[in-house]
Write a protein that holds these residues in place. Structure first.
Motif, PDB file in Angstrom:
ATOM      1  N   LYS A 134      42.891  36.174  29.134  1.00 37.70           N
ATOM      2  CA  LYS A 134      42.756  36.631  30.557  1.00 37.70           C
ATOM      3  C   LYS A 134      44.100  37.178  30.872  1.00 37.70           C
ATOM      4  O   LYS A 134      45.170  36.824  30.680  1.00 37.70           O
ATOM      5  CB  LYS A 134      42.131  35.634  31.723  1.00 37.70           C
ATOM      6  CG  LYS A 134      43.107  34.692  31.820  1.00 37.70           C
ATOM      7  CD  LYS A 134      42.286  33.532  32.738  1.00 37.70           C
ATOM      8  CE  LYS A 134      42.852  32.064  32.756  1.00 37.70           C
ATOM      9  NZ  LYS A 134      42.194  31.158  33.576  1.00 37.70           N
ATOM     10  N   TYR A 136      46.210  37.971  34.635  1.00 35.09           N
ATOM     11  CA  TYR A 136      46.269  37.619  36.214  1.00 35.09           C
ATOM     12  C   TYR A 136      47.266  39.110  36.849  1.00 35.09           C
ATOM     13  O   TYR A 136      48.270  38.987  36.219  1.00 35.09           O
ATOM     14  CB  TYR A 136      46.495  36.351  36.565  1.00 35.09           C
ATOM     15  CG  TYR A 136      45.435  35.321  36.437  1.00 35.09           C
ATOM     16  CD1 TYR A 136      44.205  35.799  36.645  1.00 35.09           C
ATOM     17  CD2 TYR A 136      45.713  34.338  36.098  1.00 35.09           C
ATOM     18  CE1 TYR A 136      43.273  34.761  36.679  1.00 35.09           C
ATOM     19  CE2 TYR A 136      44.912  33.150  35.890  1.00 35.09           C
ATOM     20  CZ  TYR A 136      43.600  33.591  36.212  1.00 35.09           C
ATOM     21  OH  TYR A 136      42.652  32.536  36.169  1.00 35.09           O
ATOM     22  N   ARG A 202      47.433  30.330  38.740  1.00 32.75           N
ATOM     23  CA  ARG A 202      46.187  30.535  39.408  1.00 32.75           C
ATOM     24  C   ARG A 202      46.509  30.394  40.778  1.00 32.75           C
ATOM     25  O   ARG A 202      45.761  31.149  41.645  1.00 32.75           O
ATOM     26  CB  ARG A 202      45.238  29.372  38.990  1.00 32.75           C
ATOM     27  CG  ARG A 202      44.931  29.655  37.492  1.00 32.75           C
ATOM     28  CD  ARG A 202      44.184  28.499  37.001  1.00 32.75           C
ATOM     29  NE  ARG A 202      42.896  28.168  37.502  1.00 32.75           N
ATOM     30  CZ  ARG A 202      42.070  27.301  37.014  1.00 32.75           C
ATOM     31  NH1 ARG A 202      42.661  26.100  36.379  1.00 32.75           N
ATOM     32  NH2 ARG A 202      40.919  27.054  37.465  1.00 32.75           N
ATOM     33  N   SER A 205      48.739  33.868  41.708  1.00 29.76           N
ATOM     34  CA  SER A 205      47.872  35.129  41.576  1.00 29.76           C
ATOM     35  C   SER A 205      46.598  35.005  42.345  1.00 29.76           C
ATOM     36  O   SER A 205      45.747  36.183  42.386  1.00 29.76           O
ATOM     37  CB  SER A 205      47.456  35.007  39.967  1.00 29.76           C
ATOM     38  OG  SER A 205      46.694  34.058  39.580  1.00 29.76           O
ATOM     39  N   GLU A 207      43.911  33.881  41.197  1.00 30.43           N
ATOM     40  CA  GLU A 207      43.173  34.202  40.046  1.00 30.43           C
ATOM     41  C   GLU A 207      42.628  35.603  40.097  1.00 30.43           C
ATOM     42  O   GLU A 207      41.362  36.220  39.678  1.00 30.43           O
ATOM     43  CB  GLU A 207      41.916  33.245  39.925  1.00 30.43           C
ATOM     44  CG  GLU A 207      42.493  31.888  39.755  1.00 30.43           C
ATOM     45  CD  GLU A 207      41.303  30.941  39.392  1.00 30.43           C
ATOM     46  OE1 GLU A 207      40.610  30.980  38.570  1.00 30.43           O
ATOM     47  OE2 GLU A 207      41.183  29.714  40.353  1.00 30.43           O
ATOM     48  N   ASN A 208      43.420  36.712  40.606  1.00 30.44           N
ATOM     49  CA  ASN A 208      42.934  37.933  40.615  1.00 30.44           C
ATOM     50  C   ASN A 208      43.371  38.854  39.343  1.00 30.44           C
ATOM     51  O   ASN A 208      44.475  38.849  38.655  1.00 30.44           O
ATOM     52  CB  ASN A 208      43.878  38.781  41.800  1.00 30.44           C
ATOM     53  CG  ASN A 208      43.371  40.185  41.679  1.00 30.44           C
ATOM     54  OD1 ASN A 208      42.403  40.471  42.139  1.00 30.44           O
ATOM     55  ND2 ASN A 208      44.539  41.002  41.392  1.00 30.44           N
ATOM     56  N   GLU A 209      42.391  39.067  38.464  1.00 28.00           N
ATOM     57  CA  GLU A 209      42.333  39.460  37.065  1.00 28.00           C
ATOM     58  C   GLU A 209      42.784  40.950  37.277  1.00 28.00           C
ATOM     59  O   GLU A 209      42.239  41.992  38.195  1.00 28.00           O
ATOM     60  CB  GLU A 209      41.380  39.326  36.355  1.00 28.00           C
ATOM     61  CG  GLU A 209      40.982  37.923  35.997  1.00 28.00           C
ATOM     62  CD  GLU A 209      40.045  37.512  35.028  1.00 28.00           C
ATOM     63  OE1 GLU A 209      39.926  38.281  34.259  1.00 28.00           O
ATOM     64  OE2 GLU A 209      39.416  36.399  35.130  1.00 28.00           O
ATOM     65  N   TYR A 210      43.622  41.709  36.273  1.00 29.02           N
ATOM     66  CA  TYR A 210      43.892  42.934  36.159  1.00 29.02           C
ATOM     67  C   TYR A 210      42.767  43.786  35.995  1.00 29.02           C
ATOM     68  O   TYR A 210      41.938  43.651  35.218  1.00 29.02           O
ATOM     69  CB  TYR A 210      45.012  43.188  34.904  1.00 29.02           C
ATOM     70  CG  TYR A 210      45.155  44.645  34.764  1.00 29.02           C
ATOM     71  CD1 TYR A 210      46.121  45.105  35.616  1.00 29.02           C
ATOM     72  CD2 TYR A 210      44.635  45.624  33.754  1.00 29.02           C
ATOM     73  CE1 TYR A 210      46.635  46.472  35.603  1.00 29.02           C
ATOM     74  CE2 TYR A 210      45.119  46.767  33.659  1.00 29.02           C
ATOM     75  CZ  TYR A 210      46.121  47.150  34.615  1.00 29.02           C
ATOM     76  OH  TYR A 210      46.479  48.626  34.712  1.00 29.02           O
TER      77      TYR A 210
END
Length: 216
Positions: A134, A136, A202, A205, A207-210
């Motif tokens: 994953k 972030y 986490r 970020s 938990e903001n994914e690219y």
């Protein structure tokens, strides 16, 4: 004598089947372990869909699924539960000032941990992305700023966690870059997987994914 407080912590993240797997942070007496053994599985490489190709952390050993964490905690009398720790973060996020303070503190810790304890091997961003479990992108900073040399990423891979700092602007000192990118280069620090570092990432970020353009 071990004075460390007993708790369950994340041991690895599996991007294919299991998500986060949890294990005890210290050894306990055999008679106590027998009480919770039915909720734990002695994971081996063969238990994962792609071996351990899509796993970040330490997958091998006795681990339990997140859904079984409360059962293990109750049996062992663990008071510092996963739910309590998660709720503490959620409560802080309900207050804008507390949220910003917690995120700032988390970033400061991450910078210190990665810069003091991390390694800086030569690497290609494309390879990290292809093998990542994953990625972030805090506040979409890399997505929106990559062309201007701004933004940072946290990339989880089978060989550790990377903190990538975009350094591709025209005014940037390219001589300190150790990560090759299609935009002009970046600074990268690598640490082995750790529950506390994962939590800090986490938090910071959110938990903001690219979600931007392809990185290779």
């Amino acid at each position: 004598m071990n004075d460390k407080e007993l708790r369950l912590e994340t041991k690895c993240y599996d991007a294919v089947d299991y998500g986060y797997l949890y294990g005890l942070n210290q050894k306990i007496p055999d008679e106590d372990f027998e009480k919770v053994k039915k909720y734990m599985k002695d994971f081996r490489r063969k238990d994962f869909a792609d071996g351990i190709i899509k796993v970040t952390g330490r997958p091998e050993g006795y681990r339990c699924l997140e859904e079984d964490v409360p059962k293990v905690e109750e049996i062992l009398g663990i008071t510092n539960t996963l739910e309590k720790r998660q709720n503490k973060i959620k409560k802080a996020f309900e207050n804008p000032d507390e949220k910003r303070k917690l995120k700032d503190q988390s970033l400061n810790w991450l910078i210190t941990l990665f810069k003091r304890g991390g390694t800086r091997p030569q690497q290609e961003l494309s390879r990290l992305v292809i093998h990542s479990t994953k990625i972030y992108d805090p506040e979409d900073g890399y997505k929106n700023g990559r062309k201007d040399g701004d933004g940072s990423l946290f990339i989880y891979t089978p060989h550790g966690m990377w903190y990538i700092i975009n350094n591709s602007s025209k005014s940037g000192d390219k001589s300190i870059n150790n990560v090759e990118t299609i935009d002009g280069g970046a600074i990268g620090y690598r640490l082995m997987y750790d529950d506390n570092i994962d939590t800090l990432i986490r938090i910071y970020s959110e938990e903001n994914e690219y979600s931007g353009d392809k990185l290779y």
